[in-house]
Design a protein around this motif. Structure first.
Motif, PDB file in Angstrom:
ATOM      1  N   ILE A 185      18.912  23.119  16.609  1.00  0.00           N
ATOM      2  CA  ILE A 185      18.250  23.505  17.861  1.00  0.00           C
ATOM      3  C   ILE A 185      16.906  24.176  17.584  1.00  0.00           C
ATOM      4  CG2 ILE A 185      18.416  25.020  19.870  1.00  0.00           C
ATOM      5  CD1 ILE A 185      21.423  24.531  19.863  1.00  0.00           C
ATOM      6  N   LEU A 186      16.887  25.145  16.670  1.00  0.00           N
ATOM      7  CA  LEU A 186      15.644  25.864  16.386  1.00  0.00           C
ATOM      8  C   LEU A 186      14.595  24.946  15.762  1.00  0.00           C
ATOM      9  CD1 LEU A 186      17.084  29.238  15.009  1.00  0.00           C
ATOM     10  CD2 LEU A 186      16.134  28.781  17.275  1.00  0.00           C
ATOM     11  N   SER A 187      15.008  24.120  14.803  1.00  0.00           N
ATOM     12  CA  SER A 187      14.042  23.212  14.175  1.00  0.00           C
ATOM     13  C   SER A 187      13.536  22.175  15.168  1.00  0.00           C
ATOM     14  CB  SER A 187      14.685  22.531  12.974  1.00  0.00           C
ATOM     15  OG  SER A 187      15.806  21.755  13.358  1.00  0.00           O
ATOM     16  N   SER A 188      14.387  21.745  16.111  1.00  0.00           N
ATOM     17  CA  SER A 188      13.947  20.785  17.115  1.00  0.00           C
ATOM     18  C   SER A 188      12.905  21.403  18.049  1.00  0.00           C
ATOM     19  CB  SER A 188      15.143  20.280  17.920  1.00  0.00           C
ATOM     20  OG  SER A 188      16.075  19.630  17.080  1.00  0.00           O
ATOM     21  N   ILE A 226      31.856  27.873  10.426  1.00  0.00           N
ATOM     22  CA  ILE A 226      30.552  28.387   9.994  1.00  0.00           C
ATOM     23  C   ILE A 226      29.581  27.238   9.746  1.00  0.00           C
ATOM     24  CG2 ILE A 226      29.379  29.511   8.077  1.00  0.00           C
ATOM     25  CD1 ILE A 226      31.552  31.512   7.913  1.00  0.00           C
ATOM     26  N   SER A 227      30.044  26.166   9.119  1.00  0.00           N
ATOM     27  CA  SER A 227      29.155  25.049   8.812  1.00  0.00           C
ATOM     28  C   SER A 227      28.612  24.407  10.082  1.00  0.00           C
ATOM     29  CB  SER A 227      29.905  24.008   7.975  1.00  0.00           C
ATOM     30  OG  SER A 227      30.322  24.549   6.738  1.00  0.00           O
ATOM     31  N   VAL A 228      29.478  24.184  11.064  1.00  0.00           N
ATOM     32  CA  VAL A 228      29.030  23.536  12.295  1.00  0.00           C
ATOM     33  C   VAL A 228      28.107  24.458  13.093  1.00  0.00           C
ATOM     34  CG1 VAL A 228      29.779  22.525  14.478  1.00  0.00           C
ATOM     35  CG2 VAL A 228      31.063  22.071  12.387  1.00  0.00           C
ATOM     36  N   LEU A 229      28.476  25.736  13.218  1.00  0.00           N
ATOM     37  CA  LEU A 229      27.617  26.670  13.948  1.00  0.00           C
ATOM     38  C   LEU A 229      26.253  26.798  13.272  1.00  0.00           C
ATOM     39  CD1 LEU A 229      30.108  29.528  14.905  1.00  0.00           C
ATOM     40  CD2 LEU A 229      29.075  27.847  16.419  1.00  0.00           C
ATOM     41  N   PHE A 230      26.250  26.872  11.956  1.00  0.00           N
ATOM     42  CA  PHE A 230      24.985  26.940  11.221  1.00  0.00           C
ATOM     43  C   PHE A 230      24.155  25.682  11.464  1.00  0.00           C
ATOM     44  CE2 PHE A 230      22.249  26.381   7.576  1.00  0.00           C
ATOM     45  CZ  PHE A 230      21.752  27.649   7.343  1.00  0.00           C
ATOM     46  N   GLY A 231      24.791  24.523  11.380  1.00  0.00           N
ATOM     47  CA  GLY A 231      24.066  23.280  11.592  1.00  0.00           C
ATOM     48  C   GLY A 231      23.530  23.148  12.997  1.00  0.00           C
ATOM     49  N   VAL A 232      24.327  23.550  13.993  1.00  0.00           N
ATOM     50  CA  VAL A 232      23.877  23.453  15.390  1.00  0.00           C
ATOM     51  C   VAL A 232      22.690  24.379  15.643  1.00  0.00           C
ATOM     52  CG1 VAL A 232      24.544  23.940  17.778  1.00  0.00           C
ATOM     53  CG2 VAL A 232      26.098  22.678  16.282  1.00  0.00           C
ATOM     54  N   MET A 233      22.785  25.620  15.176  1.00  0.00           N
ATOM     55  CA  MET A 233      21.675  26.556  15.368  1.00  0.00           C
ATOM     56  C   MET A 233      20.414  26.087  14.656  1.00  0.00           C
ATOM     57  SD  MET A 233      23.632  30.236  15.095  1.00  0.00           S
ATOM     58  CE  MET A 233      22.108  31.112  15.432  1.00  0.00           C
ATOM     59  N   LEU A 234      20.565  25.604  13.423  1.00  0.00           N
ATOM     60  CA  LEU A 234      19.401  25.128  12.680  1.00  0.00           C
ATOM     61  C   LEU A 234      18.798  23.900  13.356  1.00  0.00           C
ATOM     62  CD1 LEU A 234      17.580  25.344  10.220  1.00  0.00           C
ATOM     63  CD2 LEU A 234      19.255  24.013   8.933  1.00  0.00           C
ATOM     64  N   ILE A 239      20.097  14.931  12.004  1.00  0.00           N
ATOM     65  CA  ILE A 239      19.544  16.217  11.577  1.00  0.00           C
ATOM     66  C   ILE A 239      20.659  17.240  11.430  1.00  0.00           C
ATOM     67  CG2 ILE A 239      17.993  18.090  12.242  1.00  0.00           C
ATOM     68  CD1 ILE A 239      16.234  16.062  13.616  1.00  0.00           C
ATOM     69  N   LEU A 240      21.636  17.198  12.331  1.00  0.00           N
ATOM     70  CA  LEU A 240      22.772  18.115  12.242  1.00  0.00           C
ATOM     71  C   LEU A 240      23.561  17.886  10.961  1.00  0.00           C
ATOM     72  CD1 LEU A 240      24.667  20.253  13.388  1.00  0.00           C
ATOM     73  CD2 LEU A 240      25.750  18.473  14.773  1.00  0.00           C
ATOM     74  N   LEU A 269      15.998  27.777   5.600  1.00  0.00           N
ATOM     75  CA  LEU A 269      16.094  26.334   5.846  1.00  0.00           C
ATOM     76  C   LEU A 269      15.233  25.911   7.024  1.00  0.00           C
ATOM     77  CD1 LEU A 269      19.909  25.741   5.252  1.00  0.00           C
ATOM     78  CD2 LEU A 269      18.017  25.034   3.795  1.00  0.00           C
ATOM     79  N   LEU A 270      15.028  26.825   7.973  1.00  0.00           N
ATOM     80  CA  LEU A 270      14.181  26.498   9.116  1.00  0.00           C
ATOM     81  C   LEU A 270      12.730  26.291   8.691  1.00  0.00           C
ATOM     82  CD1 LEU A 270      14.046  26.179  12.199  1.00  0.00           C
ATOM     83  CD2 LEU A 270      13.683  28.639  12.369  1.00  0.00           C
ATOM     84  N   LEU A 271      12.322  26.907   7.586  1.00  0.00           N
ATOM     85  CA  LEU A 271      10.956  26.744   7.101  1.00  0.00           C
ATOM     86  C   LEU A 271      10.636  25.286   6.771  1.00  0.00           C
ATOM     87  CD1 LEU A 271      10.628  29.827   4.693  1.00  0.00           C
ATOM     88  CD2 LEU A 271       9.617  29.559   6.971  1.00  0.00           C
TER      89      LEU A 271
END
Length: 360
Positions: free
Chosen positions: A170-173, A160-168, A286-287, A228-230
């Protein structure tokens, strides 16, 4: 990758990667990345751990992976089967850890269990003592204060931590690159107003705002991702903006503008590849920051819903149960290894894109 390193500058004239030719510049970057042995092996170790965690249901589960009963094949990992299908008495889903159900299946077949016979929410009702209980042959890393297996929760929590970090990341980038490119390319009032708004936004106490919003709304994976994306998208705006400000008046950009190319084409086809060098260098960091943010919220109790496998929640249990050191030690080791690997990968990527480094 086969490279011919016979020119004086040390740049391969012809290189192949995955069967395809690559440019000498990218070949040099790959060689510099591989030359950083710590980062190179950290990448493979991190990918191996993440790939293994994607199949957590086959590693740690309270259901068998495969059941052969009376000539039929059953897959409890993917489907639910009633106890009556195995000769039991209840119409509810079979409890394969129940000795009665296990004896029914073993009379006419067999079961293939995963290495860890606990899921992240499975409570061990047969502990020798009160929970949290230390490591045993059944619970390799012990149990938490609710009798749940620590190893199983660690595997699911890592995923969950890695998937959350990867998605966040990518979207923030995507958002940060788009806003930074717009500011840097057009400049003027767009850049001036954008910078003032970003300064106001970044001056807000982010952690306090996240805690307030997480306490108001019902916590969930997607809600935390949005919250967090905000704030996370700001990380790349400055870097991309600086690259666009520097590159927008280069000769090839003015030539493309003179040939009638649109602003979108110039921004994302001609200028963005140059800005991606600095962007890719920051992505591993960032990840790691995204993973740390989720862990911090879980530790404070404002993260994922209660009962979810979380490394931050495991750290919190270690703080509340000092007499059970295996809880805090396990979470500390997993987080330390994960974040260290990401930092080492980031250092290797930085070396790969550093123009001052040449492969020898």
């Amino acid at each position: 990758m086969d490279a011919i390193l016979d020119n004086p500058a040390g740049t391969p004239r012809e290189s192949r990667f995955l069967g395809k030719r690559i440019t000498p510049l990218n070949a040099r970057r790959l060689q510099n990345f591989k030359a950083n042995r710590r980062g190179f092996w950290s990448l493979w170790i991190f990918l191996a751990l993440f790939f293994a965690s994607l199949f957590a249901e086959f590693i740690a589960n309270d259901k068998p992976v495969l059941v052969w009963y009376d000539g039929g094949v059953y897959t409890p990992v993917f489907n639910e089967y009633a106890e009556t299908e195995f000769g039991g008495e209840f119409q509810t889903e079979a409890d394969y850890r129940d000795p009665f159900v296990a004896d029914l299946i073993n009379e006419k077949g067999w079961m293939v269990w995963p290495p860890v016979r606990f899921s992240y929410d499975t409570v061990n009702l047969n502990l020798p003592g009160p929970a949290p209980y230390g490591p045993t042959a059944e619970n390799w890393l012990g149990t938490d204060d609710q009798g749940r297996d620590v190893l199983a929760r660690t595997i699911y929590g890592f995923r969950i931590s890695v998937l959350f970090g990867v998605m966040l990341t990518i979207l923030s980038s995507i958002i940060g690159i788009a806003i930074g490119a717009t500011q840097g390319y057009f400049g003027g009032w767009i850049d001036l107003i954008g910078q003032r708004l970003i300064e106001i936004w970044t001056s807000m106490p982010q952690l306090y705002l996240l805690i307030i919003l997480a306490s108001v709304f019902v916590p969930s994976f997607w809600l935390l991702l949005g919250l967090l994306l905000l704030f996370q998208w700001v990380a790349l705006v400055g870097v991309v903006r600086a690259e666009f400000l520097k590159t927008r008046n280069f000769d090839y950009v003015r030539a493309a503008r003179a040939m009638g190319a649109s602003d979108i084409v110039i921004m994302f086809k001609h200028i963005l590849p140059n800005a991606m060098v600095a962007t890719l260098t920051l992505l591993p960091f960032i990840l790691s920051g995204s993973v740390t943010a989720l862990t911090s919220l879980d530790f404070l109790g404002f993260g994922l819903p209660p009962g979810s496998p979380s490394l931050g929640e495991l750290l919190n249990q270690g703080k509340n149960n000092l007499h059970a050191p295996w809880l805090g030690i396990t979470a500390f080791i997993i987080l330390s290894v994960m974040l260290s690997l990401l930092v080492f990968i980031g250092e290797a990527v930085r070396d790969a894109f550093d123009p001052r480094k040449t492969f020898r």
